[in-house]
Each structure stands twice: as structure tokens, then as C-alpha cells.
Design a protein around this motif. Structure first.
Motif, PDB file in Angstrom:
ATOM      1  N   LEU A  71      37.006  45.760  37.615  1.00 32.85           N
ATOM      2  CA  LEU A  71      38.527  46.248  38.089  1.00 32.85           C
ATOM      3  C   LEU A  71      39.098  46.979  36.633  1.00 32.85           C
ATOM      4  O   LEU A  71      39.580  48.065  36.898  1.00 32.85           O
ATOM      5  CB  LEU A  71      39.436  44.695  38.081  1.00 32.85           C
ATOM      6  CG  LEU A  71      40.639  45.233  38.539  1.00 32.85           C
ATOM      7  CD1 LEU A  71      41.051  45.336  39.904  1.00 32.85           C
ATOM      8  CD2 LEU A  71      41.414  43.639  38.393  1.00 32.85           C
ATOM      9  N   LEU A  72      38.737  46.545  35.494  1.00 36.25           N
ATOM     10  CA  LEU A  72      39.268  47.072  34.239  1.00 36.25           C
ATOM     11  C   LEU A  72      38.656  48.389  33.944  1.00 36.25           C
ATOM     12  O   LEU A  72      39.277  49.529  33.463  1.00 36.25           O
ATOM     13  CB  LEU A  72      38.894  46.004  33.124  1.00 36.25           C
ATOM     14  CG  LEU A  72      39.587  46.619  31.731  1.00 36.25           C
ATOM     15  CD1 LEU A  72      38.905  47.417  30.988  1.00 36.25           C
ATOM     16  CD2 LEU A  72      40.995  46.595  31.758  1.00 36.25           C
ATOM     17  N   LEU A  73      37.093  48.527  34.104  1.00 38.18           N
ATOM     18  CA  LEU A  73      36.751  49.723  33.909  1.00 38.18           C
ATOM     19  C   LEU A  73      37.207  50.847  34.820  1.00 38.18           C
ATOM     20  O   LEU A  73      37.046  51.921  34.601  1.00 38.18           O
ATOM     21  CB  LEU A  73      34.996  49.442  34.119  1.00 38.18           C
ATOM     22  CG  LEU A  73      34.529  48.652  32.919  1.00 38.18           C
ATOM     23  CD1 LEU A  73      32.962  48.645  33.126  1.00 38.18           C
ATOM     24  CD2 LEU A  73      34.919  48.777  31.648  1.00 38.18           C
ATOM     25  N   GLN A  74      37.036  50.508  36.010  1.00 35.48           N
ATOM     26  CA  GLN A  74      37.760  51.516  37.089  1.00 35.48           C
ATOM     27  C   GLN A  74      39.249  51.982  36.611  1.00 35.48           C
ATOM     28  O   GLN A  74      39.422  53.239  36.535  1.00 35.48           O
ATOM     29  CB  GLN A  74      38.230  50.680  38.427  1.00 35.48           C
ATOM     30  CG  GLN A  74      37.407  51.342  39.532  1.00 35.48           C
ATOM     31  CD  GLN A  74      37.823  50.116  40.497  1.00 35.48           C
ATOM     32  OE1 GLN A  74      38.830  49.781  40.822  1.00 35.48           O
ATOM     33  NE2 GLN A  74      36.748  50.370  41.540  1.00 35.48           N
ATOM     34  N   ILE A 119      33.674  37.385  25.292  1.00 34.50           N
ATOM     35  CA  ILE A 119      32.658  38.220  24.584  1.00 34.50           C
ATOM     36  C   ILE A 119      31.930  39.212  25.792  1.00 34.50           C
ATOM     37  O   ILE A 119      31.813  40.462  25.317  1.00 34.50           O
ATOM     38  CB  ILE A 119      31.691  37.459  23.851  1.00 34.50           C
ATOM     39  CG1 ILE A 119      32.444  36.472  22.515  1.00 34.50           C
ATOM     40  CG2 ILE A 119      30.674  38.314  23.221  1.00 34.50           C
ATOM     41  CD1 ILE A 119      32.903  37.440  21.615  1.00 34.50           C
ATOM     42  N   PRO A 120      31.445  38.513  26.668  1.00 32.06           N
ATOM     43  CA  PRO A 120      30.987  39.458  27.912  1.00 32.06           C
ATOM     44  C   PRO A 120      31.717  40.631  27.960  1.00 32.06           C
ATOM     45  O   PRO A 120      31.245  41.957  28.346  1.00 32.06           O
ATOM     46  CB  PRO A 120      30.426  38.712  29.079  1.00 32.06           C
ATOM     47  CG  PRO A 120      30.144  37.436  28.397  1.00 32.06           C
ATOM     48  CD  PRO A 120      31.270  37.200  27.080  1.00 32.06           C
ATOM     49  N   GLN A 121      33.152  40.485  28.243  1.00 31.05           N
ATOM     50  CA  GLN A 121      33.975  41.483  28.723  1.00 31.05           C
ATOM     51  C   GLN A 121      34.119  42.422  27.559  1.00 31.05           C
ATOM     52  O   GLN A 121      34.245  43.800  27.861  1.00 31.05           O
ATOM     53  CB  GLN A 121      35.494  40.906  28.978  1.00 31.05           C
ATOM     54  CG  GLN A 121      35.567  39.953  29.991  1.00 31.05           C
ATOM     55  CD  GLN A 121      36.946  39.544  30.543  1.00 31.05           C
ATOM     56  OE1 GLN A 121      37.855  39.855  29.872  1.00 31.05           O
ATOM     57  NE2 GLN A 121      37.036  38.605  31.370  1.00 31.05           N
ATOM     58  N   ALA A 122      34.227  42.040  26.275  1.00 28.01           N
ATOM     59  CA  ALA A 122      34.036  42.955  25.071  1.00 28.01           C
ATOM     60  C   ALA A 122      33.079  43.630  25.042  1.00 28.01           C
ATOM     61  O   ALA A 122      33.202  45.335  24.902  1.00 28.01           O
ATOM     62  CB  ALA A 122      34.371  42.407  23.684  1.00 28.01           C
ATOM     63  N   GLU A 123      31.867  43.154  25.359  1.00 25.95           N
ATOM     64  CA  GLU A 123      30.463  43.970  25.352  1.00 25.95           C
ATOM     65  C   GLU A 123      30.549  45.226  26.522  1.00 25.95           C
ATOM     66  O   GLU A 123      29.908  46.155  26.121  1.00 25.95           O
ATOM     67  CB  GLU A 123      29.226  43.073  25.271  1.00 25.95           C
ATOM     68  CG  GLU A 123      29.048  42.284  24.114  1.00 25.95           C
ATOM     69  CD  GLU A 123      28.140  41.036  24.139  1.00 25.95           C
ATOM     70  OE1 GLU A 123      27.797  40.452  23.262  1.00 25.95           O
ATOM     71  OE2 GLU A 123      27.666  40.782  25.233  1.00 25.95           O
ATOM     72  N   ALA A 124      30.898  44.616  27.636  1.00 29.23           N
ATOM     73  CA  ALA A 124      30.950  45.596  28.842  1.00 29.23           C
ATOM     74  C   ALA A 124      31.885  46.764  28.475  1.00 29.23           C
ATOM     75  O   ALA A 124      31.455  47.986  28.672  1.00 29.23           O
ATOM     76  CB  ALA A 124      31.668  44.890  30.083  1.00 29.23           C
ATOM     77  N   LEU A 125      33.062  46.630  27.943  1.00 25.86           N
ATOM     78  CA  LEU A 125      34.047  47.550  27.476  1.00 25.86           C
ATOM     79  C   LEU A 125      33.242  48.504  26.496  1.00 25.86           C
ATOM     80  O   LEU A 125      33.402  49.790  26.618  1.00 25.86           O
ATOM     81  CB  LEU A 125      35.360  46.962  26.976  1.00 25.86           C
ATOM     82  CG  LEU A 125      36.232  48.067  26.384  1.00 25.86           C
ATOM     83  CD1 LEU A 125      36.744  48.949  27.645  1.00 25.86           C
ATOM     84  CD2 LEU A 125      37.371  47.252  25.502  1.00 25.86           C
ATOM     85  N   ASP A 150      32.724  38.885  36.161  1.00 26.55           N
ATOM     86  CA  ASP A 150      32.206  39.910  37.000  1.00 26.55           C
ATOM     87  C   ASP A 150      33.043  40.515  37.992  1.00 26.55           C
ATOM     88  O   ASP A 150      33.209  41.641  38.129  1.00 26.55           O
ATOM     89  CB  ASP A 150      30.829  39.571  38.033  1.00 26.55           C
ATOM     90  CG  ASP A 150      31.363  38.376  38.728  1.00 26.55           C
ATOM     91  OD1 ASP A 150      32.248  37.456  38.476  1.00 26.55           O
ATOM     92  OD2 ASP A 150      30.531  37.891  39.610  1.00 26.55           O
ATOM     93  N   VAL A 151      34.296  39.593  38.218  1.00 27.88           N
ATOM     94  CA  VAL A 151      35.471  40.320  39.028  1.00 27.88           C
ATOM     95  C   VAL A 151      36.107  41.258  38.118  1.00 27.88           C
ATOM     96  O   VAL A 151      36.713  42.361  38.408  1.00 27.88           O
ATOM     97  CB  VAL A 151      36.307  39.147  39.551  1.00 27.88           C
ATOM     98  CG1 VAL A 151      37.421  39.546  40.296  1.00 27.88           C
ATOM     99  CG2 VAL A 151      35.327  38.297  40.474  1.00 27.88           C
TER     100      VAL A 151
END
Ligand code: AP5
Length: 224
Positions: free
Chosen positions: A70-73, A93-99, A65-66
């Protein structure tokens, strides 16, 4: 307009940062490294830095969540609107899905995922000899890519340092975390038809020439 939206994936010390230095220059892509962003926050003693340092020093991942926010910004910033080179994200995997969701929302998609592979014993050798310029981020290795004067950056004369998380016991944990949480991303992106594998064992120039060839092909495919 065609964009190059690339991810550099691979274990710690595989050579992602080394390859990114050349790729960003040749392909004029903003290099977005979550590791560099976090190290800067630690150096500046921001709230994020204070939170991140305990995870980083132990070789663990900073919570999703942190890092996701930061990355999407960063990829929403104007200099990344025509393409980007992600280094160190996604790592779960959750980071890849969010991207994926975020890019789809704005009608963008990934062009390719470049996986640099290297055996664990080679990684330990590389990381234990790595030295960096804390100001510019320039990477050296005491044996494989030494500076002209020991311990001093060739360009700006800064004193080179060893990263806090490059101590042998931390490196072993970083590798275990990679195999458990990040390696599954290879299958994830292979399934999406985006994965390109590279042997990271040869010299950096040889690895670069193979990656470069693949990117040139991807670029061509984007334009037709
Ligand atoms: P991060 O900074 O991303 O580190 P990493 O992924 O562990 O990768 P490294 O920077 O260690 O290695 P590299 O592949 O870039 O290798 P390099 O080119 O320097 O992350 C650090 C920490 O931040 C994480 O542990 C985590 O806590 C946190 N974090 C970051 N992103 C996160 C995320 N998305 N989610 C959660 N937490 C996150 O090369 C290594 C050495 O080898 C150098 O000395 C180089 O000169 C040498 N070398 C390179 N290529 C070659 C070659 N072909 N032959 C011989 N030597 C070579």
C-alpha cells in the motif's frame, strides 16, 4: 533535482500528525499517513478496511505484507515523485528495509528521519483528549488545542469524534507495540546517519520551529 524525502517517527500521540499539517503546507510535501489511509479504508468498508480494522481496534500493527504494498504504491504516485512526508511508516524493521530497497531501485534516497519523542504519561494525556474531524482529519485536543465551539470543527462545522483506538486500554497496547516493534527503528536510522531527534514535550509551535530549522538545513545540504 533535489528532493525532500522525510519520515516522521515517534510513539502514538507524540504529535506526528499535528506537525505534519504544518510541514506539508510550508514545504509542499504530500503527507502520506498509513493510519489515515487505513482509517479511510475502514470507513469505506473495503476489503483492506475489513482486514485492518481488527488489528487497529486492538492497537496492533497491520501485517507487513499488507501495509508495504500500500505504501510503496503511494510513494510511486506522481505527486510524491519530487518528495514526500511519511507519517506512521515504517513501523517495523522489515518495513524500513522494504522502503530502502524500493527507493534504491529508482535511484532515490531518504533525506532524513524526524523522531518526535514524548514520555508515556504525556502520551496517555494527549490521546485521551484528542478529537478529530472524520472528514478532513483536522486534529484537536480538549485542553491543549480546543475548537472554538466544543465538539465542532472550526472550519467546516463537522462534529468531532474520538478515534476508536484512542480508548485507554487500546492506547496501552499501542504503546507496548511501539516500544517493542517500532522504537528499534531509531537505532536503525541512527546507524544510517539519518536520524534527527526532537523533544515533543513543548507546545506544538515550539516543536515545529525546531523541526523546521532542521529541514531547512537538510534542504540546503541537498542543493550543494
Ligand atoms: P496511526 O494513525 O499512524 O497512529 P499513531 O502512530 O499511533 O499516531 P497517532 O495518530 O495516534 O498520533 P500522532 O503522533 O499523529 O499525534 P497527534 O498529532 O494526533 O496508526 C493507527 C493504527 O493504524 C496503528 O495502531 C496500526 O494498527 C495501523 N497502522 C498504521 N500504520 C501502520 C504501519 N506502517 N504498519 C502497521 N500498522 C499500521 O497528537 C495527539 C494529540 O496531542 C492531539 O490531540 C494533539 O492536539 C495533541 N498534541 C500534539 N502535539 C502536542 C504538543 N506539543 N503539546 C500538547 N498537545 C499536543
Amino acid at each position: 533535482m533535489s528532493e525532500l524525502n522525510l519520515i516522521l517517527l515517534g510513539p502514538p500521540g507524540a504529535g506526528k500528525g499535528t506537525q505534519a499539517e504544518q510541514l506539508r503546507t510550508e514545504f509542499e510535501l504530500p503527507h502520506i499517513s498509513t493510519g489515515d489511509m487505513l482509517r479511510q479504508a475502514v470507513a469505506e468498508q473495503t476489503e483492506l478496511g475489513e482486514l485492518a480494522s481488527s488489528y487497529m481496534d486492538a492497537g496492533n500493527l497491520v501485517p507487513d505484507d499488507v501495509i508495504i504494498g500500500l505504501l510503496l504504491q503511494a510513494i510511486g504516485r506522481s505527486d510524491a515523485r519530487d518528495g514526500f512526508l511519511l507519517d506512521g511508516f515504517p513501523r517495523t524493521i522489515p518495513q524500513a528495509e522494504a522502503l530502502g530497497v524500493d527507493l534504491e531501485k529508482v535511484g532515490r534516497k531518504l533525506t532524513g528521519v524526524l523522531l518526535i519523542e514524548a514520555p508515556d504519561e504525556e502520551i496517555v494525556r494527549r490521546i485521551s483528549g484528542r478529537r478529530v474531524n472524520p472528514k478532513s482529519g483536522q486534529i484537536y485536543h480538549v485542553d491543549f488545542d480546543p475548537p472554538k465551539v466544543e465538539g465542532i470543527d472550526d472550519v467546516d462545522g463537522s462534529e468531532l469524534v474520538q478515534r476508536e483506538d484512542d480508548k485507554p486500554e487500546t492506547v496501552r497496547n499501542r504503546l507496548a507495540v511501539y516500544h517493542e516493534q517500532t522504537a528499534p527503528l531509531a537505532d536503525y536510522y541512527e546507524h544510517l546517519g539519518l536520524l534527527h531527534r526532537f523533544d515533543g514535550s513543548p507546545a506544538p509551535a515550539e516543536v515545529y520551529s525546531r523541526i523546521r530549522g532542521t529541514i531547512a538545513t537538510l534542504k540546503l545540504e541537498e542543493t550543494i
